[in-house]
Motif scaffolding. Structure first.
Motif, short mmCIF file in Angstrom:
data_model
loop_
_atom_site.label_atom_id
_atom_site.label_comp_id
_atom_site.label_asym_id
_atom_site.label_seq_id
_atom_site.Cartn_x
_atom_site.Cartn_y
_atom_site.Cartn_z
N ALA A 172 -15.38 6.46 -2.75
CA ALA A 172 -15.30 5.30 -1.86
C ALA A 172 -15.32 5.75 -0.40
CB ALA A 172 -14.04 4.50 -2.16
N GLU A 173 -14.71 6.91 -0.14
CA GLU A 173 -14.69 7.44 1.23
C GLU A 173 -16.09 7.77 1.72
OE1 GLU A 173 -12.78 8.46 -1.24
OE2 GLU A 173 -10.78 7.81 -0.59
N GLU A 174 -16.91 8.36 0.83
CA GLU A 174 -18.27 8.70 1.23
C GLU A 174 -19.11 7.45 1.43
OE1 GLU A 174 -22.15 11.38 -0.11
OE2 GLU A 174 -20.30 11.47 -1.28
N LEU A 175 -18.92 6.46 0.57
CA LEU A 175 -19.65 5.20 0.74
C LEU A 175 -19.29 4.57 2.08
CD1 LEU A 175 -19.37 3.63 -2.83
CD2 LEU A 175 -21.41 4.60 -1.78
N PHE A 187 -8.81 1.32 5.90
CA PHE A 187 -7.66 0.90 5.09
C PHE A 187 -7.86 -0.48 4.45
CE2 PHE A 187 -6.02 3.77 8.38
CZ PHE A 187 -5.49 4.76 7.56
N THR A 188 -9.06 -1.02 4.55
CA THR A 188 -9.35 -2.30 3.91
C THR A 188 -10.03 -2.04 2.57
OG1 THR A 188 -11.56 -2.51 4.89
CG2 THR A 188 -9.70 -3.35 6.18
N GLY A 189 -10.21 -3.13 1.82
CA GLY A 189 -10.89 -3.02 0.53
C GLY A 189 -12.37 -3.30 0.63
N THR A 190 -12.96 -2.98 1.79
CA THR A 190 -14.37 -3.30 2.03
C THR A 190 -15.29 -2.75 0.96
OG1 THR A 190 -14.01 -3.39 4.43
CG2 THR A 190 -16.26 -3.07 3.67
N VAL A 191 -15.13 -1.48 0.63
CA VAL A 191 -16.01 -0.85 -0.36
C VAL A 191 -15.83 -1.51 -1.72
CG1 VAL A 191 -16.53 1.28 -1.61
CG2 VAL A 191 -16.12 1.34 0.86
N THR A 194 -17.45 -4.92 -1.82
CA THR A 194 -18.91 -4.82 -1.83
C THR A 194 -19.42 -4.38 -3.19
OG1 THR A 194 -18.92 -4.29 0.54
CG2 THR A 194 -20.91 -3.75 -0.71
N VAL A 195 -18.78 -3.39 -3.79
CA VAL A 195 -19.18 -2.93 -5.13
C VAL A 195 -19.03 -4.07 -6.14
CG1 VAL A 195 -18.62 -1.36 -7.02
CG2 VAL A 195 -18.73 -0.50 -4.68
N SER A 196 -17.95 -4.84 -6.03
CA SER A 196 -17.73 -5.96 -6.94
C SER A 196 -18.85 -6.99 -6.83
CB SER A 196 -16.38 -6.61 -6.64
OG SER A 196 -16.16 -7.73 -7.47
N ARG A 197 -19.24 -7.32 -5.61
CA ARG A 197 -20.34 -8.27 -5.41
C ARG A 197 -21.66 -7.70 -5.93
NH1 ARG A 197 -18.76 -9.91 0.83
NH2 ARG A 197 -17.07 -11.38 0.31
#
Length: 218
Positions: A172-175, A187-191, A194-197
């Protein structure tokens, strides 16, 4: 793909950055050579679009420094100088990977940035294919089993990174580092969001696997 745009003309920088972001690229902007070197020291960039005539630290020196650091970022030099001698000096004397004289067509800039981005890491095909998934970065199209996928720029970028990894896990850090710019909050759940969508749009059977404590892979 993450890009550092170094341009001291603020209006031009904002216009080019906005255009590159519409193309799905993550773009950071620096207004002088010193700021460019500082950003490059803390962030991993695939491509640096570098104006040659910069204040504080000249573009030639920035380019030499980037080349001597042994990083993987490719440098596209922008300059108003248009003679053959100037181009040779920029490419050979400074270590630039490509050269684009001003004024330039935006479509050509995008094409050159994408071409350099493919050279920044391990070689990957121009069109990525995994099972019934097909992704064409140049044409900005993605499909599954022949069905066109309507992806947002970030969803497209994440899918491109996962497919380009060839089955290896991408953290997730590399993404976050490669698909978002420096304004993203780590520190957000952005990745995760996005993966969920992306998963929903890809449909069944699922192709994006979550590897606990490691990341994601296709």
């Amino acid at each position: 793909m993450r890009v550092l745009l170094v341009e001291d003309h603020r209006e031009l920088a904002e216009t080019v950055a906005a255009g590159l972001r519409r193309e799905g690229l993550a773009v950071d902007v620096a207004g002088d050579g010193a700021a460019a070197l500082e950003r490059a020291s803390v962030n991993r960039y695939d491509v640096v679009v570098l104006d040659r005539d910069l204040p504080v630290v000249h573009g030639d020196e920035v380019c030499r420094s980037l080349a001597s650091d042994g990083g993987t970022a490719r440098v596209l030099m922008l300059t108003a100088a248009g003679t053959i001698e100037d181009r040779v000096d920029g490419l050979l004397g400074c270590g630039a990977d490509d050269y684009l004289p001003k004024p330039f067509a935006f479509a050509e800039l995008v094409a050159r940035v994408r071409a350099l981005g493919r050279r920044a890491g391990p070689a990957v095909p121009a069109v990525l294919v995994s099972g019934d998934l097909r992704l064409d970065p140049g044409r900005r199209t993605a499909s599954r089993a022949g069905r066109r996928l309507d992806l947002s720029p970030k969803e497209f970028a994440v899918l491109e990174l996962l497919m380009g990894a060839g089955g290896h896990v991408v953290s997730a850090e590399e993404l976050l580092e490669r698909a978002w710019d420096e304004a993203a909050d780590p520190f957000t759940g952005t990745v995760k969001v996005t993966v969920s969508r992306l998963r929903r749009k890809l449909g069944d059977p699922p192709v994006v696997e979550t590897v606990p404590q490691a990341g994601y892979r296709i």
